[in-house]
Design a protein around this motif. Structure first.
Motif, short mmCIF file in Angstrom:
data_model
loop_
_atom_site.label_atom_id
_atom_site.label_comp_id
_atom_site.label_asym_id
_atom_site.label_seq_id
_atom_site.Cartn_x
_atom_site.Cartn_y
_atom_site.Cartn_z
N LEU A 20 31.20 63.41 -82.74
CA LEU A 20 30.57 64.00 -81.55
C LEU A 20 30.83 65.50 -81.46
O LEU A 20 29.94 66.28 -81.10
N VAL A 21 32.04 65.92 -81.80
CA VAL A 21 32.37 67.35 -81.78
C VAL A 21 31.54 68.09 -82.82
O VAL A 21 30.99 69.16 -82.55
N ILE A 22 31.42 67.52 -84.00
CA ILE A 22 30.63 68.15 -85.06
C ILE A 22 29.16 68.25 -84.64
O ILE A 22 28.52 69.30 -84.84
N VAL A 23 28.62 67.20 -84.06
CA VAL A 23 27.22 67.23 -83.59
C VAL A 23 27.05 68.29 -82.51
O VAL A 23 26.10 69.07 -82.53
N TYR A 24 27.98 68.34 -81.57
CA TYR A 24 27.91 69.34 -80.49
C TYR A 24 27.93 70.76 -81.06
O TYR A 24 27.12 71.61 -80.67
N LEU A 25 28.86 71.02 -81.96
CA LEU A 25 28.95 72.35 -82.55
C LEU A 25 27.71 72.69 -83.35
O LEU A 25 27.25 73.84 -83.36
N GLY A 26 27.13 71.70 -84.01
CA GLY A 26 25.88 71.91 -84.74
C GLY A 26 24.76 72.32 -83.80
O GLY A 26 24.02 73.28 -84.07
N PHE A 27 24.61 71.61 -82.68
CA PHE A 27 23.58 71.96 -81.71
C PHE A 27 23.83 73.35 -81.13
O PHE A 27 22.89 74.13 -80.92
N GLU A 28 25.07 73.65 -80.88
CA GLU A 28 25.41 74.96 -80.33
C GLU A 28 24.99 76.07 -81.29
O GLU A 28 24.42 77.08 -80.88
N GLU A 29 25.25 75.88 -82.57
CA GLU A 29 24.86 76.88 -83.57
C GLU A 29 23.34 77.00 -83.65
O GLU A 29 22.81 78.10 -83.79
N VAL A 30 22.65 75.89 -83.60
CA VAL A 30 21.18 75.92 -83.66
C VAL A 30 20.64 76.72 -82.48
O VAL A 30 19.73 77.55 -82.64
N PHE A 31 21.18 76.52 -81.29
CA PHE A 31 20.71 77.26 -80.13
C PHE A 31 21.04 78.74 -80.23
O PHE A 31 20.26 79.59 -79.81
N LYS A 32 22.20 79.06 -80.80
CA LYS A 32 22.55 80.47 -81.00
C LYS A 32 21.57 81.13 -81.96
O LYS A 32 21.11 82.25 -81.73
N ILE A 33 21.27 80.44 -83.05
CA ILE A 33 20.32 80.98 -84.03
C ILE A 33 18.95 81.15 -83.39
O ILE A 33 18.27 82.16 -83.59
N GLY A 34 18.53 80.17 -82.60
CA GLY A 34 17.25 80.26 -81.91
C GLY A 34 17.19 81.44 -80.97
O GLY A 34 16.18 82.15 -80.90
N LYS A 35 18.28 81.68 -80.25
CA LYS A 35 18.33 82.81 -79.32
C LYS A 35 18.23 84.13 -80.08
O LYS A 35 17.48 85.03 -79.69
N LEU A 36 18.97 84.25 -81.18
CA LEU A 36 18.91 85.47 -81.98
C LEU A 36 17.52 85.69 -82.56
O LEU A 36 17.01 86.81 -82.56
N LEU A 37 16.90 84.63 -83.03
CA LEU A 37 15.54 84.75 -83.57
C LEU A 37 14.57 85.20 -82.49
O LEU A 37 13.71 86.05 -82.73
N ARG A 38 14.69 84.62 -81.30
CA ARG A 38 13.81 85.01 -80.20
C ARG A 38 13.97 86.49 -79.88
O ARG A 38 12.98 87.20 -79.66
N GLU A 39 15.22 86.96 -79.84
CA GLU A 39 15.46 88.37 -79.54
C GLU A 39 14.84 89.27 -80.60
O GLU A 39 14.19 90.26 -80.30
N LYS A 40 15.03 88.91 -81.87
CA LYS A 40 14.47 89.72 -82.95
C LYS A 40 12.95 89.68 -82.95
O LYS A 40 12.29 90.70 -83.15
N LEU A 41 12.38 88.50 -82.70
CA LEU A 41 10.93 88.38 -82.70
C LEU A 41 10.31 89.08 -81.50
O LEU A 41 9.20 89.61 -81.60
N ASP A 42 11.00 89.10 -80.36
CA ASP A 42 10.48 89.82 -79.20
C ASP A 42 10.29 91.30 -79.51
O ASP A 42 9.30 91.90 -79.11
N VAL A 43 11.24 91.88 -80.24
CA VAL A 43 11.11 93.28 -80.63
C VAL A 43 9.88 93.46 -81.52
O VAL A 43 9.07 94.38 -81.31
N GLU A 44 9.71 92.58 -82.49
CA GLU A 44 8.54 92.66 -83.38
C GLU A 44 7.25 92.46 -82.60
O GLU A 44 6.27 93.17 -82.81
N PHE A 45 7.23 91.48 -81.71
CA PHE A 45 6.03 91.20 -80.94
C PHE A 45 5.68 92.37 -80.03
O PHE A 45 4.50 92.65 -79.80
N ASP A 46 6.69 93.06 -79.50
CA ASP A 46 6.42 94.24 -78.67
C ASP A 46 5.69 95.31 -79.47
O ASP A 46 4.75 95.94 -78.97
#
Length: 71
Positions: A20-46
């Motif tokens: 369960l801890v491994i799954v939780y940490l995996g989801f947390e990393e996926v959300f962090k990566i998604g947030k970073l991608l959104r931030e980078k893509l927002d700059v490009e989309f602007d």
């Protein structure tokens, strides 16, 4: 006999907790990566939004010029 059963149950509980801890940490990393991608893509989309806005205004300006030239 009872001690072995308790030990097995404890081992299973610890293993489930680890999974369960491994799954939780995996989801947390996926959300962090998604947030970073959104931030980078927002700059490009602007950049592309500004370019598209400028292109659209140039197009509208040329359309107005053509209409004026026809009359």
């Amino acid at each position: 006999m009872q001690d072995q059963r308790i030990e097995k149950i404890a081992t299973v509980a610890v293993n489930i907790t680890k999974v369960l801890v491994i799954v939780y940490l995996g989801f947390e990393e996926v959300f962090k990566i998604g947030k970073l991608l959104r931030e980078k893509l927002d700059v490009e989309f602007d950049i592309y939004r500004k370019w598209a806005s400028q292109a659209y205004s140039i197009l509208k300006k040329r359309q107005v010029e053509r209409k004026v030239a026809r009359f």
